[in-house]
Design a protein around this motif. Structure first.
Motif, PDB file in Angstrom:
ATOM      1  N   ILE A  14     -25.480  65.234  75.964  1.00  0.00           N
ATOM      2  CA  ILE A  14     -26.103  65.215  77.289  1.00  0.00           C
ATOM      3  C   ILE A  14     -26.124  63.774  77.780  1.00  0.00           C
ATOM      4  O   ILE A  14     -26.324  62.846  77.008  1.00  0.00           O
ATOM      5  CB  ILE A  14     -27.529  65.811  77.215  1.00  0.00           C
ATOM      6  CG1 ILE A  14     -27.441  67.323  76.973  1.00  0.00           C
ATOM      7  CG2 ILE A  14     -28.338  65.492  78.463  1.00  0.00           C
ATOM      8  CD1 ILE A  14     -28.767  67.993  76.727  1.00  0.00           C
ATOM      9  N   GLN A  15     -25.910  63.614  79.081  1.00  0.00           N
ATOM     10  CA  GLN A  15     -25.975  62.281  79.686  1.00  0.00           C
ATOM     11  C   GLN A  15     -27.163  62.226  80.634  1.00  0.00           C
ATOM     12  O   GLN A  15     -27.254  63.032  81.566  1.00  0.00           O
ATOM     13  CB  GLN A  15     -24.668  61.997  80.435  1.00  0.00           C
ATOM     14  CG  GLN A  15     -24.761  61.001  81.581  1.00  0.00           C
ATOM     15  CD  GLN A  15     -25.066  59.569  81.127  1.00  0.00           C
ATOM     16  OE1 GLN A  15     -25.090  59.276  79.931  1.00  0.00           O
ATOM     17  NE2 GLN A  15     -25.333  58.687  82.059  1.00  0.00           N
ATOM     18  N   ILE A  16     -28.063  61.285  80.387  1.00  0.00           N
ATOM     19  CA  ILE A  16     -29.231  61.081  81.254  1.00  0.00           C
ATOM     20  C   ILE A  16     -29.076  59.711  81.914  1.00  0.00           C
ATOM     21  O   ILE A  16     -29.074  58.682  81.244  1.00  0.00           O
ATOM     22  CB  ILE A  16     -30.540  61.126  80.437  1.00  0.00           C
ATOM     23  CG1 ILE A  16     -30.651  62.433  79.631  1.00  0.00           C
ATOM     24  CG2 ILE A  16     -31.746  60.923  81.348  1.00  0.00           C
ATOM     25  CD1 ILE A  16     -30.801  63.679  80.451  1.00  0.00           C
ATOM     26  N   GLY A  17     -28.931  59.723  83.235  1.00  0.00           N
ATOM     27  CA  GLY A  17     -28.696  58.481  83.971  1.00  0.00           C
ATOM     28  C   GLY A  17     -29.944  57.622  84.113  1.00  0.00           C
ATOM     29  O   GLY A  17     -31.048  58.045  83.741  1.00  0.00           O
TER      30      GLY A  17
ATOM     31  N   SER B  80     -26.650  60.474  75.431  1.00  0.00           N
ATOM     32  CA  SER B  80     -26.959  59.118  75.900  1.00  0.00           C
ATOM     33  C   SER B  80     -28.066  59.171  76.942  1.00  0.00           C
ATOM     34  O   SER B  80     -28.038  60.001  77.844  1.00  0.00           O
ATOM     35  CB  SER B  80     -25.714  58.432  76.480  1.00  0.00           C
ATOM     36  OG  SER B  80     -24.974  59.298  77.306  1.00  0.00           O
ATOM     37  N   VAL B  81     -29.017  58.288  76.808  1.00  0.00           N
ATOM     38  CA  VAL B  81     -30.101  58.132  77.783  1.00  0.00           C
ATOM     39  C   VAL B  81     -30.069  56.680  78.234  1.00  0.00           C
ATOM     40  O   VAL B  81     -30.370  55.773  77.459  1.00  0.00           O
ATOM     41  CB  VAL B  81     -31.472  58.462  77.159  1.00  0.00           C
ATOM     42  CG1 VAL B  81     -32.576  58.317  78.204  1.00  0.00           C
ATOM     43  CG2 VAL B  81     -31.486  59.855  76.548  1.00  0.00           C
ATOM     44  N   ASP B  82     -29.667  56.473  79.487  1.00  0.00           N
ATOM     45  CA  ASP B  82     -29.500  55.099  79.975  1.00  0.00           C
ATOM     46  C   ASP B  82     -30.831  54.440  80.288  1.00  0.00           C
ATOM     47  O   ASP B  82     -31.773  55.087  80.743  1.00  0.00           O
ATOM     48  CB  ASP B  82     -28.656  55.101  81.247  1.00  0.00           C
ATOM     49  CG  ASP B  82     -27.179  55.284  80.967  1.00  0.00           C
ATOM     50  OD1 ASP B  82     -26.774  55.195  79.800  1.00  0.00           O
ATOM     51  OD2 ASP B  82     -26.432  55.520  81.933  1.00  0.00           O
ATOM     52  N   ARG B  83     -30.888  53.127  80.136  1.00  0.00           N
ATOM     53  CA  ARG B  83     -32.085  52.382  80.498  1.00  0.00           C
ATOM     54  C   ARG B  83     -32.199  52.321  82.015  1.00  0.00           C
ATOM     55  O   ARG B  83     -31.196  52.414  82.741  1.00  0.00           O
ATOM     56  CB  ARG B  83     -32.075  50.986  79.889  1.00  0.00           C
ATOM     57  CG  ARG B  83     -31.029  50.061  80.406  1.00  0.00           C
ATOM     58  CD  ARG B  83     -30.897  48.798  79.526  1.00  0.00           C
ATOM     59  NE  ARG B  83     -32.151  48.183  79.204  1.00  0.00           N
ATOM     60  CZ  ARG B  83     -32.636  48.088  77.951  1.00  0.00           C
ATOM     61  NH1 ARG B  83     -31.943  48.531  76.930  1.00  0.00           N
ATOM     62  NH2 ARG B  83     -33.793  47.523  77.737  1.00  0.00           N
ATOM     63  N   GLY B  84     -33.409  52.170  82.511  1.00  0.00           N
ATOM     64  CA  GLY B  84     -33.635  52.111  83.945  1.00  0.00           C
ATOM     65  C   GLY B  84     -33.088  50.840  84.557  1.00  0.00           C
ATOM     66  O   GLY B  84     -32.971  49.802  83.897  1.00  0.00           O
TER      67      GLY B  84
END
Lengths: 341, 341, 341
Positions: free
Chosen positions: B233-236, B212-216
């Motif tokens: 992988i988790q991308i904040g 998951s790649v979260d939006r800004g």
């Protein structure tokens, strides 16, 4: 179902009225009339005296303290599992392909198989009998799914994945995505290494929601018969997991590691790559396993649990470390005083 | 394909018959006639002598020990990656939109693009040429997907996400979900902080299954060209990852952390938020990175690896800690004896 | 929207021209005319002097240093959250069922509800008013979804899951998959323990992308009102999470653990099973919580943070351990010399 019948079918000794009927399971604390409860974890023994269940499955030791009918078993949790499955069977399949599903013309579906709305089955896939392909699940081209298996909603099988019989792949799990193979070139630029193997999953396997099992780089990633993988587990490419091994949630196995049969792996355990883990190894949760393990036994990480106990004794001393070093300094000062005197 | 042609196209030195044909890849141990194998990891050198491959890609040092034809390369794994891609090209696209797909009227699809059954493409999305939108994938409104990219089955792009060219998003990955922004009010009640940024992913990126790649929150979360993210992988939100950085499975990057270019991050590594990691940093797996890193190099967590080596020396002593403190007590007793004498 | 109106509606004190209009949010560093920014984290205070925002939300202490109009709040992040939600409302629902969605005849949909392409709603599901069922989401048979909730694309609700009002389930999350219940029999063979409970999720809950909440073995797994779960969190069967508790990404809660209200749990924290965690507990990230916690406070794992501080003092000494044991050996040698002299 009568207690008499349950006792016979599940090999338990019945204490109480054989004609009592139970029709659902409940916890010791929450049970009422018609409920069957169980006692397997000593933590819950205090709840036995007050239970209002119609029957409790328990071991011989607890039977005397049971205020209601009981089914005595040498392995109460196993007996409970079998009885609960009889009392709460899964909903029957509704054979057929939903109008909104999409099954390739070249795919073959066995008798009694149910394909739900939104499911997609690719070219040349062969699906056995009495299989469930859940809503919005995707079965890639050339996949094999054995009889009586269930691909739950949203699960994705990439091309050529093979699943045995009576196995379940839970929702949104991903089987057969590319392994993480990248070759580094000048300037740090990565070139993808084609992942041409696949995944072979045995019979009677259960794979949890949101778990990923990567396809092999060349040979197949292999999950043995009877394996249980909980949710959110990552299995890297070329990994081999032996029969009847169970692994709790959020564990991860790096590429090319081989884990033996009948292992029990605690949650969040991480395995480095290219390791070999023996059969019958038990690893406590949260461990980082960085070395191979060649003997059965209980481990904390790659450290045998008895060493881990000694580690814990040292860990207690760790809490005294600042004070100890201050005492060492005092002794050294005293020693200097003696040397100078 | 002949070894002569492979040698020329991949810049390798050929030892053996130039007319030998290989048509698939295999492991050293599993190879047979027609197979090309490779040797890059010294761990597998012992398998070289017995290989039945038609050709092995390896380095100059291993060439003499190779019993069959070989292609000698300064970077055997990189050469193998290129050759394997030639021998095992991905299946060709079948351009067109499946009957069961749903593409908004206002969306634009480039030439040669394939949209599979169950895929949903939202309003005003712009999809480039030769793109694959896999079964049941969702491309939100206003998304951009560059030429030759692949959105694999079940992957979800929230609205306005931008993906570059030649990038792959693997199955059930989620790009652009809301970042974890919550403001705490009286009574501990949370108010959601709108996440109005988006995600910008560069060219030649590969993002693993279930990542998951979260939006800004306000600006975009940014993944640079050539980045490789493994599975789960988790991308904040607001994270920036520099070009050609690779990160292994189950890593996590907390919000607003910036990671430099060409970094290599081991599996399960966790980054706290608001950190800055320099270019060319290598971090071993399983680390908790709680501080910024401002110099290239090898790290265990935020600790340089040479300090980590000294840490390991202390860790050996840790196993002697209980005994050492007992010895300290004995010395103290002896000292008291001397003082009193 | 004018600053005067924002000040009134959000209870802030306005410094500056009440007629100034803002129409979007931005960061302090990236803001231009028409932008509203905020300052809540002291880390970003240095960016205040140079901001080109039309207005900044901040606390009284920072107001004097603000070069532009400002809205002064006792809780700037909370005030910002409310204002940002006004400036950036979610896109309005488009009520109705997409042609490519599949809603069971026996399901009930409330007024104003939107069901997107590829979504599947099962038998007897009851969906409230103004609900969003996103593309390719699956709502199982017998599920309840309360008014104004949003089930984002690809999210899966197994049968009989209950979701309250105004809650959001993000993309590809899985609610109600079977808990990990397996009974071990002869030869290490596992028998599945039926998971007959379900999941009950309260009002105003937000559950992140790729998070899984398992259904209870017998009773329900329960998520209280106002809870916030980030991405890639695993919640085991029978877990209970109290109201307004927040948990950051990649955390995991093993089966039957109960977490109190208003707790704040750092990312990657792992809870063992069968624990009880009090209300108002704060746990730093990456911790392994292996024991119950019965008092509010700040913890590192199950260790109170003040003990953790003392732990860190010992940890500094750990870096001196090898040297200290060498010094201890020297003292012992000296002692032996004295004894022999």
């Amino acid at each position: 179902m009568s207690l008499a019948m349950l006792a016979v079918r599940h090999g338990c000794e019945l204490h109480g009225d054989p004609d009592t009927i139970v029709d659902h399971v409940a916890t010791l604390a929450g049970a009422g009339p018609g409920a069957l409860a169980f006692l397997a974890n000593p933590r819950y023994r205090t709840q036995l005296a007050a239970t209002r269940a119609s029957c409790v499955v328990l071991d011989a030791e607890s039977a005397a303290a049971c205020p209601v009918a009981c089914l005595v078993s040498g392995n109460p949790y196993l007996s409970y599992a079998g009885i609960a499955a009889e009392l709460h069977p899964p909903p029957p399949l509704r054979p057929g392909v939903a109008a909104q599903a999409c099954v390739a013309d070249s795919a073959v579906l066995g008798a009694g198989t149910q394909v739900d709305a939104g499911a997609v089955v690719g070219e040349d896939a062969r699906i056995g009998a009495r299989v469930l392909i859940g809503a919005n699940a995707v079965v890639g081209a050339g996949c094999l799914v054995g009889d009586d298996s269930r691909i739950m909603p949203g699960a994705i099988l990439y091309d050529r994945v093979r699943i045995g019989r009576r196995s379940t792949i839970h929702a949104n799990a991903v089987i057969g995505a590319d392994g993480f193979g990248n070759a580094r070139g000048p300037g740090g630029v990565w070139t993808k290494v084609p992942q041409v193997g696949s995944v072979a999953i045995g019979d009677d396997v259960e794979i949890g929601a949101l778990t990923s099992v990567d396809r092999g780089a060349i040979d197949d990633t292999t999950i043995g018969n009877g394996v249980r993988l909980d949710n959110q587990i990552q299995i890297g490419h070329n990994v081999v997991i032996g029969e009847h091994t169970a692994m709790a949630a959020q564990a991860g196995v790096s590429g090319s590691t081989r884990i033996g049969a009948r292992c029990i792996i605690g949650g969040r355990t991480a395995f480095a790559g290219h390791l070999s883990i023996a059969d019958d190894v038990v690893i406590t949760g949260g461990a980082n396993v960085t070395h191979s393990i060649d003997k059965p036994g209980l481990y904390s990480g790659a450290i045998p649990a008895d060493e881990a106990r000694s580690w814990r004794k040292n860990a207690v001393r760790f809490g005294q470390l600042d004070a100890a070093i201050r005492r060492l300094q005092a002794l050294e000062a005293a020693q200097r005083g003696q040397d100078e005197s």
